[in-house]
Design an enzyme around this catalytic site. Structure first.
Site, PDB file in Angstrom:
ATOM      1  N   THR A  11       0.836  -1.213  -0.185  1.00  0.00           N
ATOM      2  CA  THR A  11      -0.222  -0.051  -0.085  1.00  0.00           C
ATOM      3  C   THR A  11       0.782   1.238   0.032  1.00  0.00           C
ATOM      4  O   THR A  11       0.249   2.475   0.007  1.00  0.00           O
ATOM      5  CB  THR A  11      -0.965   0.081   1.169  1.00  0.00           C
ATOM      6  OG1 THR A  11       0.014  -0.130   2.349  1.00  0.00           O
ATOM      7  CG2 THR A  11      -1.978  -0.911   1.045  1.00  0.00           C
ATOM      8  N   ASN A  85       7.955  -7.662   2.305  1.00  0.00           N
ATOM      9  CA  ASN A  85       8.418  -6.309   2.751  1.00  0.00           C
ATOM     10  C   ASN A  85       7.753  -5.489   3.865  1.00  0.00           C
ATOM     11  O   ASN A  85       8.298  -4.593   4.284  1.00  0.00           O
ATOM     12  CB  ASN A  85       7.987  -5.490   1.098  1.00  0.00           C
ATOM     13  CG  ASN A  85       8.243  -3.916   1.467  1.00  0.00           C
ATOM     14  OD1 ASN A  85       9.134  -3.411   1.569  1.00  0.00           O
ATOM     15  ND2 ASN A  85       6.772  -3.479   1.523  1.00  0.00           N
ATOM     16  N   SER A 138      17.562  -4.281   5.423  1.00  0.00           N
ATOM     17  CA  SER A 138      17.881  -2.808   5.538  1.00  0.00           C
ATOM     18  C   SER A 138      19.391  -2.654   5.885  1.00  0.00           C
ATOM     19  O   SER A 138      20.152  -3.821   6.300  1.00  0.00           O
ATOM     20  CB  SER A 138      17.190  -2.205   6.672  1.00  0.00           C
ATOM     21  OG  SER A 138      17.776  -0.922   7.123  1.00  0.00           O
ATOM     22  N   TYR A 151      14.993  -1.714  16.331  1.00  0.00           N
ATOM     23  CA  TYR A 151      14.856  -1.767  14.919  1.00  0.00           C
ATOM     24  C   TYR A 151      16.264  -2.355  14.292  1.00  0.00           C
ATOM     25  O   TYR A 151      15.773  -3.465  13.459  1.00  0.00           O
ATOM     26  CB  TYR A 151      14.715  -0.244  14.074  1.00  0.00           C
ATOM     27  CG  TYR A 151      14.507  -0.341  12.568  1.00  0.00           C
ATOM     28  CD1 TYR A 151      13.179  -0.986  12.190  1.00  0.00           C
ATOM     29  CD2 TYR A 151      15.467   0.239  11.785  1.00  0.00           C
ATOM     30  CE1 TYR A 151      13.292  -0.986  10.807  1.00  0.00           C
ATOM     31  CE2 TYR A 151      15.272   0.165  10.517  1.00  0.00           C
ATOM     32  CZ  TYR A 151      14.065  -0.494   9.709  1.00  0.00           C
ATOM     33  OH  TYR A 151      13.926  -0.662   8.437  1.00  0.00           O
ATOM     34  N   LYS A 155      16.175  -6.042  11.994  1.00  0.00           N
ATOM     35  CA  LYS A 155      16.655  -6.175  10.763  1.00  0.00           C
ATOM     36  C   LYS A 155      17.616  -7.296  10.635  1.00  0.00           C
ATOM     37  O   LYS A 155      18.093  -7.822   9.523  1.00  0.00           O
ATOM     38  CB  LYS A 155      17.071  -4.765   9.862  1.00  0.00           C
ATOM     39  CG  LYS A 155      15.777  -3.949   9.722  1.00  0.00           C
ATOM     40  CD  LYS A 155      14.834  -4.776   8.734  1.00  0.00           C
ATOM     41  CE  LYS A 155      13.709  -3.924   8.228  1.00  0.00           C
ATOM     42  NZ  LYS A 155      12.704  -4.716   7.306  1.00  0.00           N
ATOM     43  N   GLU A 187       6.858   6.298   3.293  1.00  0.00           N
ATOM     44  CA  GLU A 187       6.349   6.812   4.420  1.00  0.00           C
ATOM     45  C   GLU A 187       6.855   6.517   5.758  1.00  0.00           C
ATOM     46  O   GLU A 187       6.488   6.589   6.957  1.00  0.00           O
ATOM     47  CB  GLU A 187       4.925   6.316   4.479  1.00  0.00           C
ATOM     48  CG  GLU A 187       3.914   6.987   3.391  1.00  0.00           C
ATOM     49  CD  GLU A 187       2.527   6.628   3.154  1.00  0.00           C
ATOM     50  OE1 GLU A 187       2.114   5.735   3.914  1.00  0.00           O
ATOM     51  OE2 GLU A 187       2.086   6.801   2.201  1.00  0.00           O
ATOM     52  N   PHE A 188       8.028   5.929   5.651  1.00  0.00           N
ATOM     53  CA  PHE A 188       8.908   5.279   6.684  1.00  0.00           C
ATOM     54  C   PHE A 188       9.104   6.124   7.954  1.00  0.00           C
ATOM     55  O   PHE A 188       8.911   5.772   8.863  1.00  0.00           O
ATOM     56  CB  PHE A 188      10.284   4.603   6.354  1.00  0.00           C
ATOM     57  CG  PHE A 188      11.305   4.033   7.172  1.00  0.00           C
ATOM     58  CD1 PHE A 188      11.133   2.827   7.217  1.00  0.00           C
ATOM     59  CD2 PHE A 188      12.151   4.768   7.776  1.00  0.00           C
ATOM     60  CE1 PHE A 188      12.041   2.302   8.377  1.00  0.00           C
ATOM     61  CE2 PHE A 188      13.206   4.077   8.710  1.00  0.00           C
ATOM     62  CZ  PHE A 188      12.897   2.725   8.877  1.00  0.00           C
TER      63      PHE A 188
HETATM   64  P1  NDP Z   1       6.343   2.847   4.350  1.00  0.00           P
HETATM   65  O1  NDP Z   1       5.795   3.063   5.392  1.00  0.00           O
HETATM   66  O2  NDP Z   1       6.036   3.420   2.998  1.00  0.00           O
HETATM   67  O3  NDP Z   1       5.554   1.319   3.810  1.00  0.00           O
HETATM   68  C1  NDP Z   1       5.185   0.010   4.795  1.00  0.00           C
HETATM   69  C2  NDP Z   1       4.416  -0.743   4.251  1.00  0.00           C
HETATM   70  O4  NDP Z   1       4.413  -1.938   5.540  1.00  0.00           O
HETATM   71  C3  NDP Z   1       3.087   0.051   4.196  1.00  0.00           C
HETATM   72  O5  NDP Z   1       2.267  -0.731   2.924  1.00  0.00           O
HETATM   73  C4  NDP Z   1       2.336  -0.782   5.375  1.00  0.00           C
HETATM   74  O6  NDP Z   1       0.932  -1.270   4.916  1.00  0.00           O
HETATM   75  C5  NDP Z   1       2.842  -2.072   5.568  1.00  0.00           C
HETATM   76  N1  NDP Z   1       2.971  -2.683   6.916  1.00  0.00           N
HETATM   77  C6  NDP Z   1       2.978  -1.935   8.106  1.00  0.00           C
HETATM   78  N2  NDP Z   1       2.817  -2.598   9.267  1.00  0.00           N
HETATM   79  C7  NDP Z   1       2.032  -3.594   8.593  1.00  0.00           C
HETATM   80  C8  NDP Z   1       1.566  -4.589   9.588  1.00  0.00           C
HETATM   81  N3  NDP Z   1       1.390  -4.835  10.805  1.00  0.00           N
HETATM   82  N4  NDP Z   1       0.642  -5.544   8.812  1.00  0.00           N
HETATM   83  C9  NDP Z   1       0.708  -5.639   7.324  1.00  0.00           C
HETATM   84  N5  NDP Z   1       1.255  -4.711   6.683  1.00  0.00           N
HETATM   85  C10 NDP Z   1       1.982  -3.560   7.340  1.00  0.00           C
HETATM   86  O7  NDP Z   1       7.810   2.122   4.308  1.00  0.00           O
HETATM   87  P2  NDP Z   1       8.917   1.459   3.316  1.00  0.00           P
HETATM   88  O8  NDP Z   1       8.328   1.192   2.072  1.00  0.00           O
HETATM   89  O9  NDP Z   1       9.974   2.426   3.517  1.00  0.00           O
HETATM   90  O10 NDP Z   1       9.278   0.094   4.044  1.00  0.00           O
HETATM   91  C11 NDP Z   1       9.152  -1.174   3.518  1.00  0.00           C
HETATM   92  C12 NDP Z   1      10.244  -2.101   3.942  1.00  0.00           C
HETATM   93  O11 NDP Z   1      11.525  -1.415   3.699  1.00  0.00           O
HETATM   94  C13 NDP Z   1      10.248  -2.184   5.732  1.00  0.00           C
HETATM   95  O12 NDP Z   1      10.406  -3.506   5.924  1.00  0.00           O
HETATM   96  C14 NDP Z   1      11.451  -1.417   5.996  1.00  0.00           C
HETATM   97  O13 NDP Z   1      12.030  -1.641   7.347  1.00  0.00           O
HETATM   98  C15 NDP Z   1      12.215  -1.487   4.761  1.00  0.00           C
HETATM   99  N6  NDP Z   1      13.326  -0.280   4.683  1.00  0.00           N
HETATM  100  C16 NDP Z   1      12.988   0.954   4.550  1.00  0.00           C
HETATM  101  C17 NDP Z   1      13.908   1.937   4.384  1.00  0.00           C
HETATM  102  C18 NDP Z   1      13.804   3.344   4.406  1.00  0.00           C
HETATM  103  O14 NDP Z   1      14.399   4.304   4.630  1.00  0.00           O
HETATM  104  N7  NDP Z   1      12.356   3.720   3.953  1.00  0.00           N
HETATM  105  C19 NDP Z   1      15.320   1.499   4.280  1.00  0.00           C
HETATM  106  C20 NDP Z   1      15.578   0.112   4.568  1.00  0.00           C
HETATM  107  C21 NDP Z   1      14.473  -0.843   4.718  1.00  0.00           C
HETATM  108  P3  NDP Z   1      -0.567  -0.883   5.806  1.00  0.00           P
HETATM  109  O15 NDP Z   1      -0.150   0.297   6.611  1.00  0.00           O
HETATM  110  O16 NDP Z   1      -1.430  -0.563   4.918  1.00  0.00           O
HETATM  111  O17 NDP Z   1      -0.660  -2.236   6.547  1.00  0.00           O
HETATM  112  C1  8X3 Z   2      15.614   2.072   7.279  1.00  0.00           C
HETATM  113  C2  8X3 Z   2      16.910   2.785   7.076  1.00  0.00           C
HETATM  114  O1  8X3 Z   2      18.855   4.116   8.388  1.00  0.00           O
HETATM  115  O2  8X3 Z   2      16.490   4.724   8.741  1.00  0.00           O
HETATM  116  O3  8X3 Z   2      15.989   0.811   7.346  1.00  0.00           O
HETATM  117  O4  8X3 Z   2      17.530   2.505   9.584  1.00  0.00           O
HETATM  118  S1  8X3 Z   2      17.452   3.568   8.560  1.00  0.00           S
END
Ligand code: NDP
Ligand code: 8X3
Length: 248
Positions: A11, A85, A138, A151, A155, A187-188
């Site tokens: 999403t 993911n 990550s 966190y 990871k 949205e992280f």
């Molecule tokens: P976003 O917040 O944009 O997306 C996170 C996604 O995870 C959403 O689609 C959300 O969907 C879903 N999600 C979260 N919690 C739940 C839950 N309990 N059940 C089901 N779905 C869930 O973040 P990113 O796209 O950045 O993150 C995706 C992955 O990448 C994560 O694992 C993150 O740790 C990793 N990552 C991100 C980095 C960054 O800097 N952005 C760097 C390295 C890794 P919904 O809320 O609709 O359930």
């Molecule tokens: C997301 C990257 O640097 O915020 O996994 O941990 S960081």
């Protein structure tokens, strides 16, 4: 025949970009998340290109996860590609003042959620003796940074589980790998800081975009049968490590 991929966390961010990229290349999709409206919108968009099915469940809820995946209709039951993911950071606090709810969320979603989804999907892959699992780790799974404690722990666990999967699933010809990005503009940070992200998180440099990560994920799934991309660490050019980012 076209392949079918299940993507958790489709999403938003990396998951949504991966769904778009896979659809462009004709991969049928099961898109998962908790925000129904976003799932419906994604389905409407991508159904023009491929077959799309939506599943709404919380990965940290064991029963919801297992029954959602068990409910897949016949045409979507054979999952060739699993992209684990879904996940987030919750909070950025020193260990001594960390919030227990944040810790629960990170372990329950990033680690246990990934395991529940995998548990539901791996038996079909072992039976068919084929499949590809990519876990989104990550840079935080390779390096611990100040206040990253839990966190980073979650990871690091993802990377250990990825290796464990690759070893145990080796006799079945199943590919397992991890893609590990540094900072990606999604949205992280809204989630990590509960809607109050400092406005300089992605300012003064060009962070990775979700599409950059999706490109690498598609590269991994589009290799020939004998090639497995086991582990990728990727940063934006401005980032050298978790704590070193060149900003203007
Ligand atoms: P976003 O917040 O944009 O997306 C996170 C996604 O995870 C959403 O689609 C959300 O969907 C879903 N999600 C979260 N919690 C739940 C839950 N309990 N059940 C089901 N779905 C869930 O973040 P990113 O796209 O950045 O993150 C995706 C992955 O990448 C994560 O694992 C993150 O740790 C990793 N990552 C991100 C980095 C960054 O800097 N952005 C760097 C390295 C890794 P919904 O809320 O609709 O359930
Ligand atoms: C997301 C990257 O640097 O915020 O996994 O941990 S960081």
């Amino acid at each position: 025949m076209n392949k079918t991929a299940l993507i958790t966390g489709a999403t938003s961010g990396i998951g949504r970009a991966t769904a778009n990229e896979f659809a462009k290349h004709g991969i049928n999709l099961i898109v998962c998340g908790r925000r129904q409206e976003r799932l419906e919108n994604l389905k409407n968009e991508l159904s023009k290109l491929v077959n799309v099915y939506t599943l709404n469940f919380d990965v940290s809820d064991r029963e919801q996860t297992l029954s959602a995946i068990a409910s897949l209709p016949k045409d979507f039951k054979n999952i060739d590609i699993l992209i684990n993911n879904a996940g987030n950071a919750h909070g950025l606090d020193p260990i001594q003042t960390g919030n227990l709810d944040d810790w629960d969320a990170m372990i329950d979603i990033n680690v246990k959620g990934l395991l529940y989804v995998s548990k539901a999907i791996i038996p079909g892959m072992t039976e068919r003796q084929s499949g590809h699992i990519i876990n989104i780790g990550s840079s935080a799974g390779k390096e611990v940074y100040p206040k990253g404690n839990v966190y980073c722990g979650s990871k690091h666990a993802v990377l250990a589980i990825t290796e464990g999967m690759r070893i145990d699933l080796n006799p079945f010809g199943i590919k397992v790998g991890a893609v590990n990005p540094g900072m990606v503009e999604t949205e992280f940070s809204d989630v990590r800081f509960k809607g109050e992200a400092p406005d300089n998180v992605y300012k003064g440099y060009k962070a990775l975009q979700a599409e950059d990560v999706a490109d690498v994920i598609y590269f991994a799934v589009s290799r020939p049968a004998h090639v497995n991309i086991a582990d990728v660490l990727m940063f934006c050019t401005a980032q050298a490590s978790s704590t070193i980012v060149k900003k203007s």
